[in-house]
Design an enzyme around this catalytic site. Structure first.
Site, mmCIF file in Angstrom:
data_model
loop_
_atom_site.group_PDB
_atom_site.id
_atom_site.type_symbol
_atom_site.label_atom_id
_atom_site.label_comp_id
_atom_site.label_asym_id
_atom_site.label_seq_id
_atom_site.Cartn_x
_atom_site.Cartn_y
_atom_site.Cartn_z
ATOM 1 N N MET A 164 39.279 41.567 -2.745
ATOM 2 C CA MET A 164 37.816 41.657 -2.741
ATOM 3 C C MET A 164 37.282 40.908 -3.964
ATOM 4 S SD MET A 164 36.694 43.220 -0.069
ATOM 5 C CE MET A 164 34.977 43.118 -0.542
ATOM 6 N N ASP A 204 37.505 37.868 0.033
ATOM 7 C CA ASP A 204 36.296 38.342 0.719
ATOM 8 C C ASP A 204 35.210 38.696 -0.287
ATOM 9 O OD1 ASP A 204 34.492 39.474 2.477
ATOM 10 O OD2 ASP A 204 35.729 41.227 2.945
ATOM 11 N N GLY A 205 34.101 37.974 -0.209
ATOM 12 C CA GLY A 205 32.930 38.331 -0.993
ATOM 13 C C GLY A 205 32.423 37.188 -1.855
ATOM 14 N N HIS A 248 35.696 37.961 11.012
ATOM 15 C CA HIS A 248 35.844 39.090 10.089
ATOM 16 C C HIS A 248 34.824 40.170 10.436
ATOM 17 C CE1 HIS A 248 37.139 40.759 6.182
ATOM 18 N NE2 HIS A 248 35.880 41.123 6.024
ATOM 19 N N MET A 275 36.762 49.624 5.840
ATOM 20 C CA MET A 275 36.330 50.282 4.608
ATOM 21 C C MET A 275 35.952 51.712 4.980
ATOM 22 S SD MET A 275 34.291 47.115 2.926
ATOM 23 C CE MET A 275 34.170 46.255 4.486
ATOM 24 N N SER A 326 32.111 36.380 8.349
ATOM 25 C CA SER A 326 31.889 37.821 8.331
ATOM 26 C C SER A 326 30.583 38.121 9.047
ATOM 27 C CB SER A 326 31.828 38.314 6.880
ATOM 28 O OG SER A 326 31.413 39.656 6.863
ATOM 29 N N ASP A 365 33.470 43.876 9.433
ATOM 30 C CA ASP A 365 33.444 44.911 8.402
ATOM 31 C C ASP A 365 33.057 46.255 9.003
ATOM 32 O OD1 ASP A 365 33.981 43.506 5.888
ATOM 33 O OD2 ASP A 365 32.188 42.372 6.419
ATOM 34 N N HIS A 376 38.170 44.660 8.879
ATOM 35 C CA HIS A 376 38.232 45.117 7.490
ATOM 36 C C HIS A 376 37.755 46.567 7.450
ATOM 37 C CE1 HIS A 376 36.780 44.257 3.077
ATOM 38 N NE2 HIS A 376 37.674 45.212 3.156
ATOM 39 N N GLY A 428 30.271 35.387 4.709
ATOM 40 C CA GLY A 428 29.171 35.913 5.514
ATOM 41 C C GLY A 428 27.894 35.147 5.246
ATOM 42 N N MET A 430 32.414 50.057 8.051
ATOM 43 C CA MET A 430 32.160 50.905 6.872
ATOM 44 C C MET A 430 31.652 52.262 7.343
ATOM 45 S SD MET A 430 29.933 48.213 4.655
ATOM 46 C CE MET A 430 30.432 46.504 4.430
ATOM 47 N N GLY A 481 31.177 46.855 0.203
ATOM 48 C CA GLY A 481 30.080 47.648 0.759
ATOM 49 C C GLY A 481 28.893 46.832 1.213
ATOM 50 N N PHE A 482 28.667 45.699 0.581
ATOM 51 C CA PHE A 482 27.471 44.920 0.908
ATOM 52 C C PHE A 482 27.768 43.428 0.875
ATOM 53 C CE2 PHE A 482 26.213 48.911 -0.923
ATOM 54 C CZ PHE A 482 25.240 49.356 -0.041
HETATM 55 C C1 DX5 Z 1 31.621 43.369 1.815
HETATM 56 C C2 DX5 Z 1 32.286 42.799 3.049
HETATM 57 C C3 DX5 Z 1 32.235 41.322 3.184
HETATM 58 C C4 DX5 Z 1 30.878 40.729 3.265
HETATM 59 C C5 DX5 Z 1 30.959 39.368 2.634
HETATM 60 O O1 DX5 Z 1 32.088 44.660 1.597
HETATM 61 O O2 DX5 Z 1 33.666 43.171 3.052
HETATM 62 O O3 DX5 Z 1 33.041 40.876 4.293
HETATM 63 O O4 DX5 Z 1 30.388 40.590 4.576
HETATM 64 O O5 DX5 Z 1 29.690 38.841 2.609
HETATM 65 P P1 DX5 Z 1 29.283 37.612 1.681
HETATM 66 O O6 DX5 Z 1 30.061 36.415 2.149
HETATM 67 O O7 DX5 Z 1 27.836 37.528 1.928
HETATM 68 O O8 DX5 Z 1 29.642 37.990 0.256
HETATM 69 ZN ZN ZN Z 2 34.915 42.247 4.572
#
Ligand code: DX5
Ligand code: ZN
Length: 174
Positions: free
Chosen positions: A86, A124-125, A35, A70, A10, A37, A68, A146, A39, A91-92
């Site tokens: 998720m 994811d996450g 990946h 969002m 990510s 993201d 992805h 990520g 947002m 979001g983060f």
């Molecule tokens: C969060 C994102 C993720 C995020 C994952 O909303 O969708 O893709 O980048 O990051 P890590 O692996 O750091 O949890």
């Molecule tokens: Zn994501």
């Protein structure tokens, strides 16, 4: 591909000032998806990147982009290739993995069998070396990561290590 687990780095956790370098590193490590993201600050309480960056990414790598969305009004629902579970609040990046995601993955896998569907299960996450085996054993086939890739000294090696753990867990599952 359907019998392999894929690692999808990510880029939210990468250094946006030199995204190209980050992408080349994870390509070298054997990533098979990237990946991305997107947002909008409404659907989730954060803003990341939008169309111009995705367009540049498309030119910067041959990896398929796992976008992805969002965002509000995604207007993308056609056929379902992936179902993404998720495992943090969206979001983060950099949040702690929510263990309840494992049960969701198991249920999704059962539903796929019961209804004879074909989607792939993505998670994811908070994904990292400590939970990859559990995730794969539960049925996850695409692992988005990520922080555990880009916040290391060697992102290529981090991808390799995750792939190896995933492969080992898959062999146990089979
Ligand atoms: C969060 C994102 C993720 C995020 C994952 O909303 O969708 O893709 O980048 O990051 P890590 O692996 O750091 O949890
Ligand atoms: Zn994501």
């Amino acid at each position: 591909m359907s019998h392999q687990v894929e690692i999808a780095p990510s880029i939210l956790a990468a250094d946006f000032a030199c995204l190209g370098d980050g992408i080349r590193a994870v390509e070298k490590g054997g990533a098979t998806l990237l990946h991305v993201d997107v947002m909008d600050g409404h659907f989730v309480p954060n803003i990341s990147i939008g169309v111009p960056v995705v367009a540049s990414l498309r030119k910067a790598t041959r990896l398929p982009l796992d976008v992805h969305l969002m965002i509000e009004n995604p207007e993308v629902l056609g056929t379902l290739d992936h179902v993404l579970v998720m495992s943090v609040n969206p979001g983060f990046g950099g949040q702690k993995f929510i263990p309840g995601a494992l049960e969701k993955i198991r249920q999704l896998k059962q539903a796929r069998e019961r209804y004879n569907l074909n989607f792939r299960i993505e998670v994811d996450g908070g994904v990292g070396p400590e939970n990859v085996a559990d995730l794969v054993r539960s049925g996850a086939e695409i692992l988005v990561a990520g922080t555990s890739i880009f916040h290391t000294q060697d992102p290529a090696e981090a991808v390799r290590a995750l792939k190896q753990l995933a492969g080992g867990a898959l062999a146990q599952r089979a």
